[in-house]
Design a protein around this motif. Structure first.
Motif, PDB file in Angstrom:
ATOM      1  N   ILE A   1       1.093   6.027  -2.015  1.00 38.88           N
ATOM      2  CA  ILE A   1       2.043   6.720  -1.206  1.00 38.88           C
ATOM      3  C   ILE A   1       3.100   7.651  -1.664  1.00 38.88           C
ATOM      4  O   ILE A   1       2.754   8.785  -2.360  1.00 38.88           O
TER       5      ILE A   1
ATOM      6  N   TRP B   1      -4.694   6.221   4.025  1.00 45.55           N
ATOM      7  CA  TRP B   1      -3.624   6.810   3.638  1.00 45.55           C
ATOM      8  C   TRP B   1      -4.276   7.425   3.064  1.00 45.55           C
ATOM      9  O   TRP B   1      -3.548   9.155   3.483  1.00 45.55           O
TER      10      TRP B   1
ATOM     11  N   SER C   1      -7.293   7.266  -2.962  1.00 42.75           N
ATOM     12  CA  SER C   1      -7.993   6.415  -2.344  1.00 42.75           C
ATOM     13  C   SER C   1      -8.343   5.708  -3.701  1.00 42.75           C
ATOM     14  O   SER C   1      -9.106   4.852  -3.498  1.00 42.75           O
TER      15      SER C   1
ATOM     16  N   TRP D   1      -6.808   0.037   2.619  1.00 40.58           N
ATOM     17  CA  TRP D   1      -5.398   0.904   2.360  1.00 40.58           C
ATOM     18  C   TRP D   1      -5.376   2.252   2.074  1.00 40.58           C
ATOM     19  O   TRP D   1      -5.158   3.511   2.720  1.00 40.58           O
TER      20      TRP D   1
ATOM     21  N   SER E   1       0.919  -0.842  -0.329  1.00 38.79           N
ATOM     22  CA  SER E   1       0.127   0.117  -0.104  1.00 38.79           C
ATOM     23  C   SER E   1       0.993   1.276  -0.078  1.00 38.79           C
ATOM     24  O   SER E   1       0.138   2.718  -0.625  1.00 38.79           O
ATOM     25  N   PHE E   2       1.820   1.190   0.511  1.00 35.57           N
ATOM     26  CA  PHE E   2       3.438   2.497   0.669  1.00 35.57           C
ATOM     27  C   PHE E   2       2.975   2.869  -0.879  1.00 35.57           C
ATOM     28  O   PHE E   2       3.773   3.794  -1.338  1.00 35.57           O
TER      29      PHE E   2
ATOM     30  N   ILE F   1      -3.248  10.834   5.199  1.00 33.11           N
ATOM     31  CA  ILE F   1      -1.669  11.405   4.144  1.00 33.11           C
ATOM     32  C   ILE F   1      -2.278  12.581   3.415  1.00 33.11           C
ATOM     33  O   ILE F   1      -1.192  14.136   3.924  1.00 33.11           O
TER      34      ILE F   1
END
Lengths: 148, 113
Positions: A41, A100, B66, A96, A37-38, A104
């Motif tokens: 990001i 995030w 998302s 996730w 999942s990072f 974030i």
């Protein structure tokens, strides 16, 4: 590889693995998916910069490195779990992404997103289950590779 | 925003094609390990893969983080389509139902963006 998958499923039905081992494998799977999942990001951070600028390249390198680690770790994890379980749990990445995004990047969450996310996750789980039924019926096929 | 989402979706499609190429090569016999990795098809697959990652980053300029994993779920459409086209896999009713659910979920989610 294919015969291995079906074999693993059959084995599991005949002689269930020790619970502690199954939980350990599941935790490892979720650690891998959490790591995955990072990549989102880092990708989202990269998007804030011009292509080929230094920060962009740094974040992009991070994305590629994480994808590489993810691919290697995934290969290890699926040795200890039925492939169906592994792919079905991938649906967690939807959660996730929302978390995030909220924490974030200050993205909003509303009922549409929550319901849509749940429906997509259900679809993914259903798909993986349908695919495993298919594999059990005809053990000549394989999922189109998608470990990256 | 819709244009950026389309770029992300196209990236997912490109990525699926790259997986098909890799799988086709994985099923073939190769003379050596070097030829297994350094042949035009595999190299092209990795070019597509990198292109796909760049497309998703470009899309993130406008779409929320998302939305990424939500749009990513369209990959299952290609698993079914390419599986049937190139690997003689069956298209079952259950799979179609699952795909309909995934697409419905994406539409519902989009209403909230």
């Amino acid at each position: 590889m294919m015969d291995g998958e079906v074999g693993t499923d059959k084995q599991r039905m005949q002689q269930p693995k020790k619970l502690s081992k199954r939980i350990g494998a599941l935790l490892a799977l979720h650690a891998v998916l959490f790591l995955y999942s990072f990549t989102g990001i880092l990708g989202k951070f990269a998007a804030e910069y011009d292509v080929l600028s230094l920060p962009f390249l740094a974040y992009y390198a991070g994305v590629i490195a994480l994808l590489g680690i993810y691919a290697l770790a995934w290969q290890q994890v699926i040795k200890h779990l039925p492939l169906t379980t592994a792919f079905a749990n991938k649906a967690i990445t939807v959660l996730w992404g929302m978390l995030w995004g909220l924490l974030i990047f200050g993205e909003s969450i509303n009922a549409w997103k929550v319901i849509g996310g749940i429906v997509v996750a259900m679809g993914v789980i259903l798909f993986v289950r349908a695919d495993s039924d298919d594999l059990a019926a005809d053990s000549k096929d394989d999922l189109v590779g998608e470990d990256l | 925003m819709i244009a950026y989402a389309a770029v992300y979706l196209f990236g997912v499609f490109i990525s699926a094609i790259s997986q098909v190429l890799l799988k086709q090569e994985a099923l073939k016999e190769h003379d050596s390990i070097i030829k297994e990795y350094l042949n035009p098809s595999v190299v092209f697959a990795y070019v597509l893969f990198f292109a796909a990652t760049l497309m998703s980053i470009f899309a993130y300029k406008a779409i929320p983080l998302s939305l990424g994993p939500i749009l990513e779920a369209t990959s299952y459409i290609y698993v079914v389509a390419f599986g049937a086209l190139f690997f003689k896999e069956r298209i079952t009713k259950k799979k179609i139902c699952a795909l309909v659910l995934i697409i419905a979920g994406i539409v519902i989610y989009s209403l909230g963006v």
